[in-house]
Structures are given as structure tokens and as C-alpha cells.
Write a protein that holds these residues in place. Structure first.
Motif, PDB file in Angstrom:
ATOM      1  N   GLU A  17      65.018  -6.748  -4.755  1.00 31.82           N
ATOM      2  CA  GLU A  17      64.241  -7.202  -3.604  1.00 31.82           C
ATOM      3  C   GLU A  17      63.082  -6.259  -3.323  1.00 31.82           C
ATOM      4  O   GLU A  17      63.224  -5.041  -3.318  1.00 31.82           O
ATOM      5  N   THR A  18      61.914  -6.860  -3.039  1.00 30.27           N
ATOM      6  CA  THR A  18      60.716  -6.087  -2.692  1.00 30.27           C
ATOM      7  C   THR A  18      60.389  -6.262  -1.216  1.00 30.27           C
ATOM      8  O   THR A  18      60.956  -7.121  -0.539  1.00 30.27           O
ATOM      9  N   THR A  19      59.440  -5.484  -0.749  1.00 34.29           N
ATOM     10  CA  THR A  19      58.970  -5.647   0.625  1.00 34.29           C
ATOM     11  C   THR A  19      58.382  -7.033   0.824  1.00 34.29           C
ATOM     12  O   THR A  19      58.547  -7.635   1.898  1.00 34.29           O
ATOM     13  N   ALA A  20      57.718  -7.583  -0.180  1.00 35.25           N
ATOM     14  CA  ALA A  20      57.151  -8.936  -0.075  1.00 35.25           C
ATOM     15  C   ALA A  20      58.257  -9.977  -0.017  1.00 35.25           C
ATOM     16  O   ALA A  20      58.170 -10.939   0.764  1.00 35.25           O
ATOM     17  N   GLY A  24      58.746 -12.360   3.208  1.00 36.77           N
ATOM     18  CA  GLY A  24      58.351 -13.741   2.956  1.00 36.77           C
ATOM     19  C   GLY A  24      56.891 -13.894   2.555  1.00 36.77           C
ATOM     20  O   GLY A  24      56.225 -14.838   2.975  1.00 36.77           O
ATOM     21  N   LEU A  25      56.393 -12.962   1.732  1.00 36.79           N
ATOM     22  CA  LEU A  25      54.993 -12.990   1.308  1.00 36.79           C
ATOM     23  C   LEU A  25      54.872 -13.286  -0.184  1.00 36.79           C
ATOM     24  O   LEU A  25      55.773 -12.969  -0.967  1.00 36.79           O
ATOM     25  N   ILE A  26      53.765 -13.862  -0.584  1.00 37.86           N
ATOM     26  CA  ILE A  26      53.457 -14.114  -1.991  1.00 37.86           C
ATOM     27  C   ILE A  26      52.956 -12.805  -2.584  1.00 37.86           C
ATOM     28  O   ILE A  26      51.928 -12.293  -2.158  1.00 37.86           O
ATOM     29  N   ALA A  27      53.673 -12.274  -3.563  1.00 32.04           N
ATOM     30  CA  ALA A  27      53.270 -10.998  -4.149  1.00 32.04           C
ATOM     31  C   ALA A  27      52.547 -11.188  -5.470  1.00 32.04           C
ATOM     32  O   ALA A  27      51.564 -10.509  -5.730  1.00 32.04           O
ATOM     33  N   GLY A  28      53.029 -12.086  -6.324  1.00 29.42           N
ATOM     34  CA  GLY A  28      52.359 -12.304  -7.599  1.00 29.42           C
ATOM     35  C   GLY A  28      51.987 -11.018  -8.301  1.00 29.42           C
ATOM     36  O   GLY A  28      52.838 -10.242  -8.697  1.00 29.42           O
ATOM     37  N   ARG A  29      50.682 -10.760  -8.404  1.00 24.63           N
ATOM     38  CA  ARG A  29      50.198  -9.572  -9.112  1.00 24.63           C
ATOM     39  C   ARG A  29      50.064  -8.344  -8.206  1.00 24.63           C
ATOM     40  O   ARG A  29      49.666  -7.285  -8.683  1.00 24.63           O
ATOM     41  N   LEU A  30      50.399  -8.467  -6.925  1.00 26.56           N
ATOM     42  CA  LEU A  30      50.396  -7.290  -6.051  1.00 26.56           C
ATOM     43  C   LEU A  30      51.551  -6.390  -6.465  1.00 26.56           C
ATOM     44  O   LEU A  30      52.668  -6.855  -6.686  1.00 26.56           O
ATOM     45  N   ASP A  31      51.313  -5.108  -6.575  1.00 27.54           N
ATOM     46  CA  ASP A  31      52.359  -4.187  -7.006  1.00 27.54           C
ATOM     47  C   ASP A  31      53.113  -3.660  -5.788  1.00 27.54           C
ATOM     48  O   ASP A  31      52.884  -2.545  -5.327  1.00 27.54           O
ATOM     49  N   VAL A  32      54.015  -4.477  -5.267  1.00 29.15           N
ATOM     50  CA  VAL A  32      54.771  -4.140  -4.063  1.00 29.15           C
ATOM     51  C   VAL A  32      56.036  -3.364  -4.439  1.00 29.15           C
ATOM     52  O   VAL A  32      56.610  -3.570  -5.508  1.00 29.15           O
ATOM     53  N   PRO A  33      56.501  -2.455  -3.567  1.00 31.45           N
ATOM     54  CA  PRO A  33      57.678  -1.634  -3.887  1.00 31.45           C
ATOM     55  C   PRO A  33      58.991  -2.353  -3.590  1.00 31.45           C
ATOM     56  O   PRO A  33      59.044  -3.323  -2.823  1.00 31.45           O
ATOM     57  N   GLY A  89      45.991 -15.703  -7.182  1.00 33.56           N
ATOM     58  CA  GLY A  89      44.607 -15.731  -6.712  1.00 33.56           C
ATOM     59  C   GLY A  89      44.487 -15.440  -5.235  1.00 33.56           C
ATOM     60  O   GLY A  89      45.047 -14.468  -4.724  1.00 33.56           O
ATOM     61  N   ILE A  90      43.768 -16.300  -4.520  1.00 35.50           N
ATOM     62  CA  ILE A  90      43.505 -16.078  -3.089  1.00 35.50           C
ATOM     63  C   ILE A  90      44.764 -16.162  -2.223  1.00 35.50           C
ATOM     64  O   ILE A  90      44.730 -15.794  -1.053  1.00 35.50           O
ATOM     65  N   PHE A  91      45.879 -16.610  -2.806  1.00 35.73           N
ATOM     66  CA  PHE A  91      47.111 -16.749  -2.028  1.00 35.73           C
ATOM     67  C   PHE A  91      47.955 -15.469  -2.014  1.00 35.73           C
ATOM     68  O   PHE A  91      48.923 -15.376  -1.266  1.00 35.73           O
ATOM     69  N   GLU A  92      47.559 -14.491  -2.812  1.00 34.99           N
ATOM     70  CA  GLU A  92      48.301 -13.221  -2.853  1.00 34.99           C
ATOM     71  C   GLU A  92      48.331 -12.587  -1.458  1.00 34.99           C
ATOM     72  O   GLU A  92      47.307 -12.499  -0.784  1.00 34.99           O
ATOM     73  N   GLY A  93      49.522 -12.177  -1.040  1.00 37.28           N
ATOM     74  CA  GLY A  93      49.686 -11.527   0.254  1.00 37.28           C
ATOM     75  C   GLY A  93      49.875 -12.481   1.414  1.00 37.28           C
ATOM     76  O   GLY A  93      50.169 -12.045   2.528  1.00 37.28           O
ATOM     77  N   ARG A  94      49.698 -13.772   1.178  1.00 40.60           N
ATOM     78  CA  ARG A  94      49.895 -14.760   2.251  1.00 40.60           C
ATOM     79  C   ARG A  94      51.377 -15.122   2.386  1.00 40.60           C
ATOM     80  O   ARG A  94      52.162 -14.873   1.483  1.00 40.60           O
ATOM     81  N   PRO A  95      51.760 -15.770   3.500  1.00 42.78           N
ATOM     82  CA  PRO A  95      53.159 -16.194   3.674  1.00 42.78           C
ATOM     83  C   PRO A  95      53.574 -17.173   2.571  1.00 42.78           C
ATOM     84  O   PRO A  95      52.777 -17.995   2.111  1.00 42.78           O
TER      85      PRO A  95
END
Length: 191
Positions: A17-20, A24-33, A89-95
Motif C-alpha cells: 500500500e502507498t500513500t496514494a 484514494g489518488l491516481i498515482a500512475g507514474r508518480l513515485d509515491v512512497p 497523464g493529466i489525471f495523475e494525483g487526482r481522486p
């Protein structure tokens, strides 16, 4: 063009499990811990029964590498660049509620068909590199969903649970997704 899976059994494991995931966030290519829960999930992999001969691989993303390191302590593993998560894409980081349809290309993101082909090539590569060993890959939900399509399933199925092995058993003519609790000494003889 849709690629093919390697003609052998393999195991895919979604990172812990990540912080995203938690938020409940879209992480995709975001490097979340990983969260503390995610680290505990990853560590629980070390208590499972594994075949005596396997080759360990990981996505290059930090959440997969940390899961691999915690779940398989002191084991060597290889990074496979094309097993990263999908670029939303533009949805990274969104709910997650704003996640667009899987088919097609999200604005400024990666096309689903292109991701499937990327994952097919990466899994073929893992299969070759593993030789006669079972390939085990720490990866992402999108990679597992792409593998399901490549295995001939009609849908991508539900979101794979974190840090839970999903076996794709080679039947001689195709792949069958095996139950998640298959990693016992008796059943691992088949892999």
C-alpha cells in the motif's frame, strides 16, 4: 498489436500500500512512497513459501523496489524498466473517482493498447532472463491487469490486492490465473 506472454508460469505481485492507495489518488507514474501498512504487507511476503528456484524482478518505481527489498530480504533482483505503472497523464494525483476509462489514451498519458504491448514485451524479457526458474515480478495494478488481458481473460478484473502473489500458470497452450493462496509447498511443485 497485442503481444503474447512467455510460454511458462510466472508470478506477479502488486507493491505494498502507498500513500496514494490510502488516500484514494491516481498515482500512475508518480513515485509515491509506501505507508507503514504497505511496508508491513511487503515484509509479510518473506514469510510465504516460495519455490526453490525463482528469479526476482522489480519495476523501477520506488514503491515496487521497496516492496521487493522488504519482501525478499538479501535476495538479488533485476530491474525491468518497462514494468512501470501506466502514465495517466493529466489525471495523475487526482481522486480515483476521476479515473478515465481504461481503453484509449488519457490526455497526455499512455494508450492502453500500447501499455499492453509494453507489458507483453517486458514479461517475455523476464521469462527469458529467468531461464528455468519461476519469474516473480513486483509490479503494479495496471501491469497485472494487462497480463490478464494477455492471458485471454475477457476483463481486467478487480484491482489486485497489495503485496499478494498472483500466479499465472502455464497450461501448455495458455495461462490460467491461479488462486492467490497457491503459494504453499505442495502447490508450488507445479511452478
Amino acid at each position: 498489436m497485442i503481444g503474447r506472454l512467455p510460454p511458462k508460469s510466472f508470478c506477479l505481485i502488486r507493491h505494498g500500500e502507498t500513500t496514494a492507495n490510502r488516500d484514494g489518488l491516481i498515482a500512475g507514474r508518480l513515485d509515491v512512497p509506501l505507508t507503514e501498512v504497505g511496508r508491513a504487507q511487503a515484509q509479510s511476503l518473506s514469510a510465504r513459501h516460495w519455490p526453490s528456484r525463482y528469479q526476482l524482478f522489480s519495476s523501477p518505481m520506488a514503491r515496487a523496489v521497496e516492496t521487493c527489498t522488504l519482501g525478499f530480504p538479501a535476495q538479488d533482483f533485476q530491474i525491468v524498466a518497462d514494468t512501470h505503472e501506466r502514465d495517466w497523464g493529466i489525471f495523475e494525483g487526482r481522486p480515483i473517482a476521476e479515473l478515465p476509462a481504461r481503453a484509449g489514451r488519457p490526455e497526455q498519458g499512455e494508450d492502453w493498447a500500447e501499455m499492453i504491448d509494453r507489458v507483453a514485451a517486458a514479461l517475455q524479457d523476464c521469462g527469458r532472463r529467468a531461464g528455468d526458474k519461476l519469474p516473480i515480478l513486483i509490479c503494479h495494478s495496471g501491469v497485472i491487469r494487462a497480463a490478464r488481458i494477455l492471458a485471454g481473460q475477457d476483463t481486467t478484473g478487480t484491482r489486485p490486492p497489495n503485496a499478494t502473489p498472483i500466479f499465472f500458470n502455464w497450461t501448455g497452450t495458455g495461462h490460467q490465473e491461479a488462486p492467490r493462496d497457491i503459494s504453499t509447498p505442495e502447490t508450488l511443485r507445479n511452478f
